[in-house]
Design an enzyme around this catalytic site. Structure first.
Site, PDB file in Angstrom:
ATOM      1  N   TYR A  26       1.039  -1.338   0.375  1.00 41.04           N
ATOM      2  CA  TYR A  26       0.038   0.307   0.378  1.00 41.04           C
ATOM      3  C   TYR A  26       1.009   1.276   0.091  1.00 41.04           C
ATOM      4  CZ  TYR A  26      -3.249   4.256   1.465  1.00 41.04           C
ATOM      5  OH  TYR A  26      -3.429   4.891   1.995  1.00 41.04           O
ATOM      6  N   GLU A  41      -3.924   7.733  -3.673  1.00 47.21           N
ATOM      7  CA  GLU A  41      -3.525   6.196  -2.878  1.00 47.21           C
ATOM      8  C   GLU A  41      -3.276   5.525  -4.036  1.00 47.21           C
ATOM      9  OE1 GLU A  41      -6.125   5.222   1.033  1.00 47.21           O
ATOM     10  OE2 GLU A  41      -7.026   4.114  -1.144  1.00 47.21           O
TER      11      GLU A  41
END
Ligand code: GDP
Ligand code: MN
Length: 392
Positions: A101, A189
């Site tokens: 991530y 993101e």
């Protein structure tokens, strides 16, 4: 404003972030054509402004164009958390060795951007950060200095990347930061950032949220707004130039001016109450906007309403007329506390002196009245609207 994945992907591509080849489709025919052109395994990705598409069946792998066409038939038109899928992204399938991530978000407490990474990808980062904070690595970014290369490099080692993977990770992190700043974004993101065999990296799932208040200087972003993916309340608020934020509390809070609205909410909080929404009428409120503001505030299902109005540029009387109109349309069944001060306050109060409305002069009195009203109600939620009442 949230951007769709395909929009975020196009932006990130311009910043040099590697993304899978592919294109956007709105019909099964287009899906087949794109899959034929890519001529390999593809992933059909539902374009909805919500997460968890994979679990909902909105992300499907197809071995060939015929299968892509068949799966697209299932995905187009399906509903994911209340959002209907009308577009899909058809991307070449990526071979995954590892998922991580990587994101940059504005941290409202630190009042600066923070870059976040985790050794696992495709995670709900807020949940991971809450439940197992040790699995999320974060570095605050000084807005004057920007993201420093050493910070990105440290992060790469924090999440256990191999030395030969670090430089790609660093370039992607730097690109995300540039994209965030250039677009006035709250969030950029990549979840997951994928490490493929051979150590090159691909952004598999990109997400961007941009600041509505900065849209005036991003005409390209304004055209990206997808009205079909907004809630009814958001759409109405925008049409009437009202600032509406849905919250989870009990008191529908309207005020003219963001400062007054914020101060009112702070006072409610100080008295142990929580707002169900924030509606800012703006400085030049008209009867029509006040009317719509009340409708919007009621759609947040409050137990009581508080309108805090200072008549400055707009007279209290005009706002009173709007509130009155909405009360009549809705046969309002929620107690309403109104504080009018300033221009034509007296006239405003006269118009609203009717059962169910408590009129006061000061913000403090208004909050006290709401506290008393909610206290008397106890834990049971009252009937909010009369039968059949709807937002017009
Ligand atoms: P989300 O569910 O909306 O977050 O969608 P993602 O794009 O993050 O997909 C969820 C998961 O599906 C990923 O973490 C991958 O494990 C898998 N996935 C998605 N695209 C591909 C792909 O191209 N190849 C492979 N092997 N898996 C994929
Ligand atoms: Mn994802």
């Amino acid at each position: 404003m949230k951007l769709h994945e395909y929009q975020a992907q196009r932006i990130l591509m311009r910043y040099g972030v590697p993304v899978p080849a592919g294109d956007l489709a709105t019909s099964v025919d287009q899906v087949r054509q794109i899959a034929e052109r890519l001529d390999r395994r593809v992933v059909i990705r539902a374009q909805v402004l919500t997460g968890g598409r994979g679990r909902a069946g909105g992300i499907r792998l197809a071995g060939n164009a015929a299968e892509a066409e068949r799966l697209a038939g299932q995905i187009l038109g399906m509903s994911i958390q209340g959002y209907t899928v009308s577009k899909v992204l058809v991307n070449e399938a990526v071979e995954i060795e590892r998922e991580v991530y990587l994101g940059i978000a504005l941290d409202r407490e630190l009042a600066q951007p923070v870059i976040l990474a985790s050794a696992e990808g495709n995670v709900e980062i807020a949940e991971v950060a809450r439940d197992t904070p040790e699995r999320v690595w974060r570095k605050p970014i000084d807005p004057l200095l920007g993201l420093r290369v050493y910070q990105a490099r440290e992060l790469a080692y924090d999440i256990g990347l191999e030395p030969e993977q670090v430089s790609s990770f660093v370039s992607i992190a730097m690109a995300l930061y540039r994209a965030l700043v250039d677009h006035d974004a709250f969030l950029v993101e990549v979840n997951p950032l994928v490490i493929c065999p051979g150590s090159h990296m691909v952004s598999l799932d990109a997400r961007m949220v941009v600041d509505d208040n900065a849209l005036f200087r991003h005409p390209d972003l304004v055209t990206m707004r997808d009205e079909t993916q907004e809630t009814e309340a958001e759409r109405l608020a925008r049409r009437y130039s009202l600032n509406y934020v849905g919250l989870n509390g009990d008191v529908g809070c309207l005020a003219n001016g963001a400062g007054l609205a914020m101060a009112t909410m702070d006072l409610l909080r100080a008295h142990g109450l929580r707002p169900s929404c924030f509606v800012d009428l703006g400085s030049g409120a008209t009867k029509e906007r006040a009317r719509m503001a009340l409708h919007l505030a009621l759609s947040s299902r409050p137990r009581a309403l508080l309108a805090n109005v200072f008549g400055g540029i707009a007279p209290c009387e005009a706002i009173a007329q709007g509130i009155l109109a909405a009360c009549q349309e809705l046969s309002l069944a929620v107690p309403l506390v109104v504080r009018f001060a300033g221009w034509n306050a007296q006239e405003g109060r006269r118009l609203l002196s009717r059962p169910g409305v408590t009129l006061v002069d000061s913000t403090f009195d208004a909050v006290r009245q709401v506290v008393d009203l909610i206290g008397e109600m106890g834990p049971v939620r009252p009937q909010l609207l009369s039968e059949g009442a709807q937002i017009p």
